[in-house]
Design a protein around this motif. Structure first.
Motif, PDB file in Angstrom:
ATOM      1  N   GLU A  32      -2.079   0.294  -4.398  1.00 49.59           N
ATOM      2  CA  GLU A  32      -1.124  -0.235  -3.428  1.00 49.59           C
ATOM      3  C   GLU A  32      -0.789   0.834  -2.403  1.00 49.59           C
ATOM      4  OE1 GLU A  32       2.367  -2.240  -4.959  1.00 49.59           O
ATOM      5  OE2 GLU A  32       1.333  -2.544  -6.863  1.00 49.59           O
ATOM      6  N   LEU A  33      -0.477   0.401  -1.192  1.00 48.66           N
ATOM      7  CA  LEU A  33      -0.012   1.291  -0.138  1.00 48.66           C
ATOM      8  C   LEU A  33       1.369   0.836   0.283  1.00 48.66           C
ATOM      9  CD1 LEU A  33      -3.036   1.523   2.348  1.00 48.66           C
ATOM     10  CD2 LEU A  33      -2.390   3.150   0.600  1.00 48.66           C
ATOM     11  N   THR A  34       2.305   1.765   0.349  1.00 52.13           N
ATOM     12  CA  THR A  34       3.620   1.409   0.862  1.00 52.13           C
ATOM     13  C   THR A  34       3.510   1.181   2.366  1.00 52.13           C
ATOM     14  OG1 THR A  34       4.274   3.688   1.347  1.00 52.13           O
ATOM     15  CG2 THR A  34       4.780   2.839  -0.886  1.00 52.13           C
ATOM     16  N   GLU A  35       4.499   0.549   2.922  1.00 56.21           N
ATOM     17  CA  GLU A  35       4.511   0.309   4.366  1.00 56.21           C
ATOM     18  C   GLU A  35       4.450   1.620   5.139  1.00 56.21           C
ATOM     19  OE1 GLU A  35       3.987  -2.051   7.422  1.00 56.21           O
ATOM     20  OE2 GLU A  35       4.377  -2.871   5.438  1.00 56.21           O
ATOM     21  N   ARG A  36       5.151   2.631   4.639  1.00 57.91           N
ATOM     22  CA  ARG A  36       5.148   3.945   5.289  1.00 57.91           C
ATOM     23  C   ARG A  36       3.745   4.559   5.272  1.00 57.91           C
ATOM     24  NH1 ARG A  36       9.746   7.790   3.264  1.00 57.91           N
ATOM     25  NH2 ARG A  36       8.737   7.237   1.327  1.00 57.91           N
ATOM     26  N   ALA A  37       3.027   4.415   4.166  1.00 56.94           N
ATOM     27  CA  ALA A  37       1.662   4.933   4.075  1.00 56.94           C
ATOM     28  C   ALA A  37       0.734   4.176   5.021  1.00 56.94           C
ATOM     29  CB  ALA A  37       1.148   4.837   2.644  1.00 56.94           C
ATOM     30  N   ARG A  38       0.880   2.868   5.081  1.00 60.36           N
ATOM     31  CA  ARG A  38       0.047   2.071   5.992  1.00 60.36           C
ATOM     32  C   ARG A  38       0.249   2.511   7.443  1.00 60.36           C
ATOM     33  NH1 ARG A  38       0.344  -4.097   3.656  1.00 60.36           N
ATOM     34  NH2 ARG A  38       0.329  -3.484   1.481  1.00 60.36           N
ATOM     35  N   THR A  39       1.503   2.676   7.815  1.00 59.82           N
ATOM     36  CA  THR A  39       1.818   3.092   9.187  1.00 59.82           C
ATOM     37  C   THR A  39       1.226   4.450   9.495  1.00 59.82           C
ATOM     38  OG1 THR A  39       3.861   1.807   9.167  1.00 59.82           O
ATOM     39  CG2 THR A  39       3.712   3.590  10.784  1.00 59.82           C
TER      40      THR A  39
ATOM     41  N   LEU B  86      -2.754   8.140  12.085  1.00 62.37           N
ATOM     42  CA  LEU B  86      -3.738   9.226  12.007  1.00 62.37           C
ATOM     43  C   LEU B  86      -5.119   8.774  12.467  1.00 62.37           C
ATOM     44  CD1 LEU B  86      -2.748  10.847   8.600  1.00 62.37           C
ATOM     45  CD2 LEU B  86      -2.513  11.868  10.879  1.00 62.37           C
ATOM     46  N   ALA B  87      -5.512   7.574  12.081  1.00 60.74           N
ATOM     47  CA  ALA B  87      -6.832   7.067  12.485  1.00 60.74           C
ATOM     48  C   ALA B  87      -6.907   6.909  14.007  1.00 60.74           C
ATOM     49  CB  ALA B  87      -7.107   5.735  11.797  1.00 60.74           C
ATOM     50  N   ILE B  88      -5.848   6.414  14.600  1.00 64.44           N
ATOM     51  CA  ILE B  88      -5.823   6.237  16.054  1.00 64.44           C
ATOM     52  C   ILE B  88      -5.785   7.590  16.754  1.00 64.44           C
ATOM     53  CG2 ILE B  88      -4.408   5.377  17.970  1.00 64.44           C
ATOM     54  CD1 ILE B  88      -3.718   2.987  16.032  1.00 64.44           C
ATOM     55  N   LYS B  89      -4.973   8.504  16.247  1.00 60.54           N
ATOM     56  CA  LYS B  89      -4.886   9.845  16.838  1.00 60.54           C
ATOM     57  C   LYS B  89      -6.251  10.550  16.788  1.00 60.54           C
ATOM     58  CE  LYS B  89      -2.313  14.147  16.486  1.00 60.54           C
ATOM     59  NZ  LYS B  89      -1.247  14.864  15.793  1.00 60.54           N
ATOM     60  N   ARG B  90      -6.998  10.368  15.709  1.00 62.27           N
ATOM     61  CA  ARG B  90      -8.317  10.987  15.557  1.00 62.27           C
ATOM     62  C   ARG B  90      -9.392  10.230  16.337  1.00 62.27           C
ATOM     63  NH1 ARG B  90     -10.059  13.348  10.569  1.00 62.27           N
ATOM     64  NH2 ARG B  90     -11.700  11.806  10.688  1.00 62.27           N
ATOM     65  N   GLN B  91      -9.002   9.114  16.930  1.00 60.18           N
ATOM     66  CA  GLN B  91      -9.919   8.233  17.659  1.00 60.18           C
ATOM     67  C   GLN B  91     -10.990   7.655  16.741  1.00 60.18           C
ATOM     68  OE1 GLN B  91     -11.249  10.454  21.094  1.00 60.18           O
ATOM     69  NE2 GLN B  91      -9.224  10.426  22.007  1.00 60.18           N
TER      70      GLN B  91
ATOM     71  N   LEU C 154      -7.794  18.444 -12.360  1.00 63.07           N
ATOM     72  CA  LEU C 154      -8.169  17.490 -11.321  1.00 63.07           C
ATOM     73  C   LEU C 154      -7.298  17.698 -10.091  1.00 63.07           C
ATOM     74  CD1 LEU C 154      -8.372  14.244 -13.470  1.00 63.07           C
ATOM     75  CD2 LEU C 154     -10.284  15.606 -12.646  1.00 63.07           C
ATOM     76  N   SER C 155      -7.851  17.425  -8.926  1.00 59.49           N
ATOM     77  CA  SER C 155      -7.054  17.436  -7.700  1.00 59.49           C
ATOM     78  C   SER C 155      -7.448  16.219  -6.873  1.00 59.49           C
ATOM     79  CB  SER C 155      -7.261  18.736  -6.911  1.00 59.49           C
ATOM     80  OG  SER C 155      -8.603  18.861  -6.512  1.00 59.49           O
ATOM     81  N   TYR C 156      -6.479  15.686  -6.173  1.00 59.53           N
ATOM     82  CA  TYR C 156      -6.703  14.508  -5.344  1.00 59.53           C
ATOM     83  C   TYR C 156      -7.079  14.936  -3.934  1.00 59.53           C
ATOM     84  CZ  TYR C 156      -4.378  12.075  -9.135  1.00 59.53           C
ATOM     85  OH  TYR C 156      -4.058  11.577 -10.348  1.00 59.53           O
ATOM     86  N   PHE C 157      -7.843  14.096  -3.246  1.00 62.80           N
ATOM     87  CA  PHE C 157      -8.144  14.365  -1.840  1.00 62.80           C
ATOM     88  C   PHE C 157      -8.117  13.051  -1.065  1.00 62.80           C
ATOM     89  CE2 PHE C 157     -12.319  13.324  -3.521  1.00 62.80           C
ATOM     90  CZ  PHE C 157     -12.898  12.585  -2.505  1.00 62.80           C
ATOM     91  N   VAL C 158      -7.847  13.170   0.217  1.00 60.70           N
ATOM     92  CA  VAL C 158      -7.911  12.034   1.131  1.00 60.70           C
ATOM     93  C   VAL C 158      -8.669  12.477   2.372  1.00 60.70           C
ATOM     94  CG1 VAL C 158      -5.789  10.945   0.306  1.00 60.70           C
ATOM     95  CG2 VAL C 158      -5.675  12.574   2.178  1.00 60.70           C
ATOM     96  N   ASP C 159      -9.363  11.550   2.996  1.00 60.62           N
ATOM     97  CA  ASP C 159     -10.141  11.864   4.178  1.00 60.62           C
ATOM     98  C   ASP C 159     -10.528  10.554   4.853  1.00 60.62           C
ATOM     99  OD1 ASP C 159     -11.491  13.335   6.056  1.00 60.62           O
ATOM    100  OD2 ASP C 159     -13.131  13.931   4.745  1.00 60.62           O
TER     101      ASP C 159
ATOM    102  N   VAL D 171       0.349   4.445  -3.337  1.00 61.23           N
ATOM    103  CA  VAL D 171       0.250   5.541  -2.373  1.00 61.23           C
ATOM    104  C   VAL D 171       1.403   5.435  -1.387  1.00 61.23           C
ATOM    105  CG1 VAL D 171      -1.161   6.616  -0.586  1.00 61.23           C
ATOM    106  CG2 VAL D 171      -2.253   5.593  -2.598  1.00 61.23           C
ATOM    107  N   ASP D 172       2.158   6.513  -1.261  1.00 61.08           N
ATOM    108  CA  ASP D 172       3.255   6.598  -0.310  1.00 61.08           C
ATOM    109  C   ASP D 172       2.986   7.805   0.581  1.00 61.08           C
ATOM    110  OD1 ASP D 172       5.599   6.019   1.000  1.00 61.08           O
ATOM    111  OD2 ASP D 172       6.911   6.738  -0.583  1.00 61.08           O
ATOM    112  N   TRP D 173       3.674   7.909   1.690  1.00 58.98           N
ATOM    113  CA  TRP D 173       3.491   9.040   2.610  1.00 58.98           C
ATOM    114  C   TRP D 173       4.832   9.653   2.867  1.00 58.98           C
ATOM    115  CZ3 TRP D 173      -1.640   9.536   4.176  1.00 58.98           C
ATOM    116  CH2 TRP D 173      -1.905  10.675   4.915  1.00 58.98           C
TER     117      TRP D 173
END
Length: 85
Positions: A4-11, A16-21, A39-44, A82-84
């Motif tokens: 699940e993604l919280t609304e804050r994470a979705r936003t 970030l995707a738009i800023k990175r074009q 273990l370590s988590y990563f996002v990209d 997932v929250d941000w």
């Protein structure tokens, strides 16, 4: 859904995707060996999911978000919210 993604994470992910074009890229979440618990988590961002990735789609205010998770990482992140901050 298995993740699940919280609304804050979705936003924030869309911002970030738009800023990175790269608004059409998928957001990859995964787990690697390392870190205090072994273990370590990563996002990209990635241009497209890999063939065997599990892909989840979420609505955001200004588009869709696709989350890609490789099968091995999926075992560890299944059921995650997932929250941000």
């Amino acid at each position: 859904m298995a993740i699940e993604l919280t609304e804050r994470a979705r936003t924030r992910i869309r911002e970030l995707a738009i800023k990175r074009q790269t608004p059409d890229h998928v957001f990859r979440i995964g787990v690697r060996g390392g870190g205090c618990s072994g273990l370590s988590y990563f996002v990209d961002f990635a241009p497209a999911p890999a063939e065997k990735d599990k892909v989840f789609e979420f609505d955001a205010a200004d588009g869709k978000i696709k989350i890609a998770i490789d099968r091995k990482s999926y075992l560890f992140v299944n059921g995650t919210i997932v929250d941000w901050k």
